[in-house]
Design a protein around this motif. Structure first.
Motif, PDB file in Angstrom:
ATOM      1  N   MET A   1       0.846  -1.182   0.000  1.00  0.00           N
ATOM      2  CA  MET A   1       0.000   0.000   0.000  1.00  0.00           C
ATOM      3  C   MET A   1       0.887   1.238   0.000  1.00  0.00           C
ATOM      4  N   SER A   2       0.665   2.142  -0.974  1.00  0.00           N
ATOM      5  CA  SER A   2       1.531   3.314  -1.090  1.00  0.00           C
ATOM      6  C   SER A   2       0.758   4.619  -1.143  1.00  0.00           C
ATOM      7  N   ASN A   3      -0.540   4.586  -0.831  1.00  0.00           N
ATOM      8  CA  ASN A   3      -1.342   5.804  -0.809  1.00  0.00           C
ATOM      9  C   ASN A   3      -1.394   6.342   0.618  1.00  0.00           C
ATOM     10  N   HIS A   4      -0.614   7.379   0.876  1.00  0.00           N
ATOM     11  CA  HIS A   4      -0.568   7.985   2.209  1.00  0.00           C
ATOM     12  C   HIS A   4      -1.238   9.356   2.228  1.00  0.00           C
ATOM     13  N   SER A   5      -2.085   9.621   1.216  1.00  0.00           N
ATOM     14  CA  SER A   5      -2.788  10.903   1.184  1.00  0.00           C
ATOM     15  C   SER A   5      -3.871  10.931   2.251  1.00  0.00           C
ATOM     16  N   ASP A   6      -4.413  12.127   2.490  1.00  0.00           N
ATOM     17  CA  ASP A   6      -5.493  12.259   3.473  1.00  0.00           C
ATOM     18  C   ASP A   6      -6.861  12.253   2.809  1.00  0.00           C
ATOM     19  N   ASN A   7      -6.957  11.719   1.587  1.00  0.00           N
ATOM     20  CA  ASN A   7      -8.240  11.643   0.903  1.00  0.00           C
ATOM     21  C   ASN A   7      -9.210  10.740   1.664  1.00  0.00           C
ATOM     22  N   PRO A   8     -10.518  10.977   1.529  1.00  0.00           N
ATOM     23  CA  PRO A   8     -11.493  10.177   2.287  1.00  0.00           C
ATOM     24  C   PRO A   8     -11.527   8.727   1.826  1.00  0.00           C
ATOM     25  N   HIS A   9     -11.810   7.816   2.785  1.00  0.00           N
ATOM     26  CA  HIS A   9     -11.977   6.410   2.481  1.00  0.00           C
ATOM     27  C   HIS A   9     -13.430   6.143   2.101  1.00  0.00           C
ATOM     28  N   PHE A  10     -13.603   5.227   1.169  1.00  0.00           N
ATOM     29  CA  PHE A  10     -14.938   4.873   0.719  1.00  0.00           C
ATOM     30  C   PHE A  10     -15.755   4.248   1.853  1.00  0.00           C
ATOM     31  N   SER A  11     -15.095   3.584   2.789  1.00  0.00           N
ATOM     32  CA  SER A  11     -15.827   2.909   3.863  1.00  0.00           C
ATOM     33  C   SER A  11     -16.575   3.902   4.746  1.00  0.00           C
ATOM     34  N   SER A  12     -15.986   5.049   5.046  1.00  0.00           N
ATOM     35  CA  SER A  12     -16.673   6.029   5.880  1.00  0.00           C
ATOM     36  C   SER A  12     -17.867   6.628   5.138  1.00  0.00           C
ATOM     37  N   ILE A  13     -17.729   6.732   3.825  1.00  0.00           N
ATOM     38  CA  ILE A  13     -18.846   7.231   3.019  1.00  0.00           C
ATOM     39  C   ILE A  13     -19.987   6.222   3.021  1.00  0.00           C
ATOM     40  N   LEU A  14     -19.649   4.933   2.885  1.00  0.00           N
ATOM     41  CA  LEU A  14     -20.689   3.916   2.806  1.00  0.00           C
ATOM     42  C   LEU A  14     -21.435   3.753   4.123  1.00  0.00           C
ATOM     43  N   GLU A  15     -20.743   3.915   5.244  1.00  0.00           N
ATOM     44  CA  GLU A  15     -21.420   3.815   6.542  1.00  0.00           C
ATOM     45  C   GLU A  15     -22.551   4.842   6.616  1.00  0.00           C
ATOM     46  N   LYS A  16     -22.263   6.060   6.189  1.00  0.00           N
ATOM     47  CA  LYS A  16     -23.298   7.084   6.171  1.00  0.00           C
ATOM     48  C   LYS A  16     -24.363   6.754   5.128  1.00  0.00           C
ATOM     49  N   ARG A  17     -23.897   6.196   4.014  1.00  0.00           N
ATOM     50  CA  ARG A  17     -24.803   5.884   2.914  1.00  0.00           C
ATOM     51  C   ARG A  17     -25.844   4.846   3.323  1.00  0.00           C
ATOM     52  N   LEU A  18     -25.400   3.792   3.990  1.00  0.00           N
ATOM     53  CA  LEU A  18     -26.316   2.721   4.362  1.00  0.00           C
ATOM     54  C   LEU A  18     -27.316   3.164   5.419  1.00  0.00           C
ATOM     55  N   SER A  19     -27.028   4.259   6.111  1.00  0.00           N
ATOM     56  CA  SER A  19     -27.984   4.779   7.090  1.00  0.00           C
ATOM     57  C   SER A  19     -28.974   5.737   6.444  1.00  0.00           C
ATOM     58  N   ARG A  20     -28.837   5.939   5.134  1.00  0.00           N
ATOM     59  CA  ARG A  20     -29.713   6.866   4.411  1.00  0.00           C
ATOM     60  C   ARG A  20     -30.321   6.188   3.196  1.00  0.00           C
ATOM     61  N   ARG A  21     -30.919   5.031   3.421  1.00  0.00           N
ATOM     62  CA  ARG A  21     -31.422   4.243   2.304  1.00  0.00           C
ATOM     63  C   ARG A  21     -32.502   4.970   1.517  1.00  0.00           C
ATOM     64  N   ASP A  22     -33.145   5.943   2.124  1.00  0.00           N
ATOM     65  CA  ASP A  22     -34.187   6.653   1.407  1.00  0.00           C
ATOM     66  C   ASP A  22     -33.623   7.547   0.322  1.00  0.00           C
ATOM     67  N   MET A  23     -32.295   7.745   0.302  1.00  0.00           N
ATOM     68  CA  MET A  23     -31.690   8.621  -0.699  1.00  0.00           C
ATOM     69  C   MET A  23     -31.688   7.980  -2.086  1.00  0.00           C
ATOM     70  N   LEU A  24     -31.672   6.639  -2.132  1.00  0.00           N
ATOM     71  CA  LEU A  24     -31.659   5.970  -3.434  1.00  0.00           C
ATOM     72  C   LEU A  24     -32.393   4.652  -3.273  1.00  0.00           C
ATOM     73  N   SER A  25     -33.691   4.710  -3.032  1.00  0.00           N
ATOM     74  CA  SER A  25     -34.476   3.521  -2.749  1.00  0.00           C
ATOM     75  C   SER A  25     -35.064   2.969  -4.034  1.00  0.00           C
ATOM     76  N   GLY A  26     -35.669   1.790  -3.916  1.00  0.00           N
ATOM     77  CA  GLY A  26     -36.307   1.166  -5.054  1.00  0.00           C
ATOM     78  C   GLY A  26     -35.412   0.157  -5.720  1.00  0.00           C
ATOM     79  N   SER A  27     -35.997  -0.723  -6.472  1.00  0.00           N
ATOM     80  CA  SER A  27     -35.253  -1.808  -7.102  1.00  0.00           C
ATOM     81  C   SER A  27     -34.505  -1.307  -8.321  1.00  0.00           C
TER      82      SER A  27
END
Length: 687
Positions: free
Chosen positions: A16-42
């Motif tokens: 692993m060689s990315n030492h930037s302070d860019n956001p991790h996708f995992s922190s975004i997804l945690e918030k995302r999964l708590s907001r299922r109404d933002m993109l609901s439906g099949s």
């Protein structure tokens, strides 16, 4: 590429060689999964929404004009395919397990005579380097089938990537890792890398596929001359002793996934190439950000006896006053997308530098539309790296060729926690890019600098760190994009995000996105999670829609290979670590079939010991499915012997309930190979 615990000299993974302070996708997804109404439906509703009042039955017409994946492909793509087979159980047999009613055969294993004098494969591993240059390479990975117009479903060219080598299995008696190394062993390892172009044909009477010893066959290796094209061509970054004007380089290395173009060429992708080089005199950023070693190359090719130029080039240390008198810039010739014309065996492969330099897992075409830009997606397969797409400057027409790839815009993805995302341009002339670079205190001299340092440019604009983005695939009708996030052991609970929801993430997941307005060249998109891999108590299909957990019919970990076929089936392949395969509920690496609409998933194939299931493509009629088993027996060693004897132990395939085949440590050495899967009744595979 296997993210396992055995020696990196064979695994091919880069640190692993990315030492930037860019956001991790995992922190975004945690918030995302708590907001299922933002993109609901099949997904069905989402697809219908893309086309307004269009019914699903008219999706093909609504999607606009584009070419099918291959000549003769079925134009009526099934949006809701039925998986018509019984799931196979997890197994640990040294074989290929397929569903009842199916059969498989091996095709073109490592060492198959291919060109020149057609030297025979020697089971004791004693083939020379010169012979390996005329034989099918090792560690089969991404591949594509190019049909012959006269018989598209029974005769074609199979282009196969060869990612790396297991030294113990490659050489008689194993590798000699002295300093210097034996020259012929180094020559053989270099020749086992690269690409094979293989003419294959199906016997109309037996139904068996075989290799044709014809004029199209070709070996492209880690020593083949390559032309540098695009913005980096002629720049100071690629001037070397071999090419003082910076227009040529040698070899393509660590070829993982692949792509193809609508004009009929093959795209091979350079993944974990940095470890092949060493720089002991201080690494510039174009070496350091990619993990070039400061001690020794992965296989120490730079130490080959005799000191021939083709070997010492892997030492990128500064040895002269001028760059054109040494190989300090040699690593900059790697990390690109390489275009190969499979129907012209005399053509020179071209490195298309406008598409960016990183650890390319693959390069996936979005169905082109006449009069619009052509779009390709790619993942950078390393922990905490990024997702990219390339949009050509020129518009698609029936007369375009590969030169369209030399000008365009490279973008990197930012995934927002509300289920939206944006593509950030990596363009020296883009005002937003200039402002971001200035704010971070990073300077780029020109576009060649941006492209050679693609990872740094992506750091600068604030792209989202992902959990090893690997294979992608694009729906031929709706243009939805699916991409595997294989796993990430370096992520913890404190840096998860909406698109990477688990820390650590040993199981991986599959993400998908829909471009704004269904335009592949758009700069905004919506995304969600298709499936979270894992055990029954820690997995979920369509999590934002409250889908079910996985079961014994479909539990999996470390998704890697991915392909949406012409009948609407999403094929998912795994690359579990050695420990995941040896213990726990998953069994050996496997391939599953999924319905992307309903979320139904079934295990279709399980492979032999210690292999990665990778590469999948079919004939246009869908009745012959080509799949690769890479590095069977990759734990083999002097102490363990061979941990797999596949495919030469005699049993080609088995079905559930058949006898288990156990590896013989002194039996036949394992060989990577393609297999061809067909239905016994001659029907379409998977349906």
């Amino acid at each position: 590429m296997n993210d396992n615990e055995h020696n990196l000299i064979d695994s091919g993974d880069e640190p692993m060689s990315n030492h930037s302070d860019n956001p991790h996708f995992s922190s975004i997804l945690e918030k995302r999964l708590s907001r299922r109404d933002m993109l609901s439906g099949s997904l069905t509703a989402a697809v219908a929404g893309m086309f307004g009042a269009s019914s699903l039955g008219n999706v093909a017409a609504a999607a606009g004009s584009f070419l099918p994946p291959a000549a003769g492909a079925n134009p009526s793509f099934a949006l809701n395919p039925s998986l018509g087979f019984a799931a196979v159980p997890p197994t640990r047999s040294d074989n290929a397990t397929v569903p009842a009613g199916y059969k498989a055969q091996t095709l073109a294993p490592w060492g198959t005579p291919l060109t020149g004098s057609y030297p025979a494969y020697k089971a004791d591993g004693s083939n020379s380097g010169a012979e390996q240059e005329q034989q099918v390479g090792s560690h089969h990975d991404g591949m594509h089938y190019f049909p012959m117009a006269s018989n598209p479903n029974g005769h074609g060219l199979l282009c196969v990537n060869h990612e790396y080598v297991d030294q113990y299995n490659l050489h008689q008696g194993g590798a000699i890792n002295s300093n210097p190394r034996p020259e012929d062993q180094v020559r053989k390892e270099i020749a086992a890398h690269g690409v094979s172009v293989i003419e294959v044909k199906k016997d109309p009477f037996t139904g068996e596929w075989g290799v044709v010893q014809g004029g199209y066959n070709r070996r492209i290796t880690a020593n083949t001359p390559m032309e540098i094209r695009g913005p980096v061509r002629g720049s100071d970054f690629v001037k070397t002793k071999y090419s003082p004007d910076g227009t040529m380089t040698r070899g393509t290395i660590n070829n993982c996934g692949h792509g193809y173009t609508p004009w009929g060429t093959y795209l091979t992708c350079e993944e974990n190439w940095s470890g092949y080089f060493v720089n002991r005199t201080g690494r510039p950023r174009e070496h350091a950000r990619y993990g070039v070693s400061t001690s020794a190359g992965r296989y120490r090719w730079e130490t080959a006896q005799g000191g021939a130029d083709q070997y010492i080039r892997f030492d990128a240390s500064v040895k002269a006053a001028d760059p054109v008198d040494d190989y300090r810039n040699e690593p900059n010739g790697q990390g690109w997308i390489v275009e190969i014309d499979p129907f012209n065996p005399n053509s020179t492969p071209k490195k298309r530098t406008a598409m960016g330099r990183f650890g390319h897992e693959g390069c996936w075409l979005s169905p082109p539309q006449l009069g619009q830009p052509v779009v390709f997606y790619s993942g950078d397969d390393a922990q905490n790296e990024y997702v990219y797409k390339f949009v050509t400057k020129a518009r698609y027409s029936k007369n375009v060729n590969g030169d369209i790839l030399d000008q365009g815009t490279l973008y990197v993805a930012r995934f927002n926690d509300d289920g939206t995302g944006e593509w950030l341009a990596l363009d020296i002339n883009d005002l937003a890019f200039q402002a971001a670079a200035f704010a971070k205190g990073v300077a780029f001299a020109d576009q060649a600098d941006v492209l050679v340092n693609t990872r740094l440019a992506a750091d600068v604009v604030g792209a989202t760190k992902m959990d090893r983005p690997e294979w992608g695939t694009v729906h031929p009708q709706t243009r939805e994009v699916y991409m595997t996030m294989t796993n990430n052991g370096s992520r913890n609970a404190g840096n998860i995000d909406a698109a990477n929801p688990r820390g650590p993430n040993p199981y991986g997941h599959i993400i998908r996105w829909r471009e704004q307005g269904n335009r592949s060249w758009a700069t905004k998109f919506e995304w969600d999670i298709f499936v979270l891999g894992g055990i029954e108590s820690d997995s979920q299909v369509l999590p934002e829609q409250g889908g079910p957990a996985l079961t014994q019919d479909n539990i999996f970990a470390s998704p890697d290979g991915l392909w949406l076929d012409q009948n609407g089936i999403l094929w998912i392949q795994t690359d579990m670590s050695g420990s995941q395969q040896l213990s726990g509920p998953f069994g050996a690496n496997q391939m599953l079939a999924a319905n992307p609409i309903s979320g139904e998933i079934k295990r279709f194939l399980v492979g032999p010991n210690d292999q990665e299931t990778t590469g999948v493509v079919s004939t246009p009629d869908g009745k012959n499915l080509f799949v690769n088993f890479q590095h069977p027996g990759d734990r083999s060693s002097a102490s363990l012997g061979f941990t797999s004897n596949w495919p030469d132990h005699g049993a080609v395939y088995r079905q559930p309930g058949d006898a288990v085949v156990v590896a013989d440590p002194v039996g036949p050495r394992p060989r990577s190979s393609t297999i061809v899967i067909t239905r016994e009744d001659g029907g379409v595979v998977g349906l």
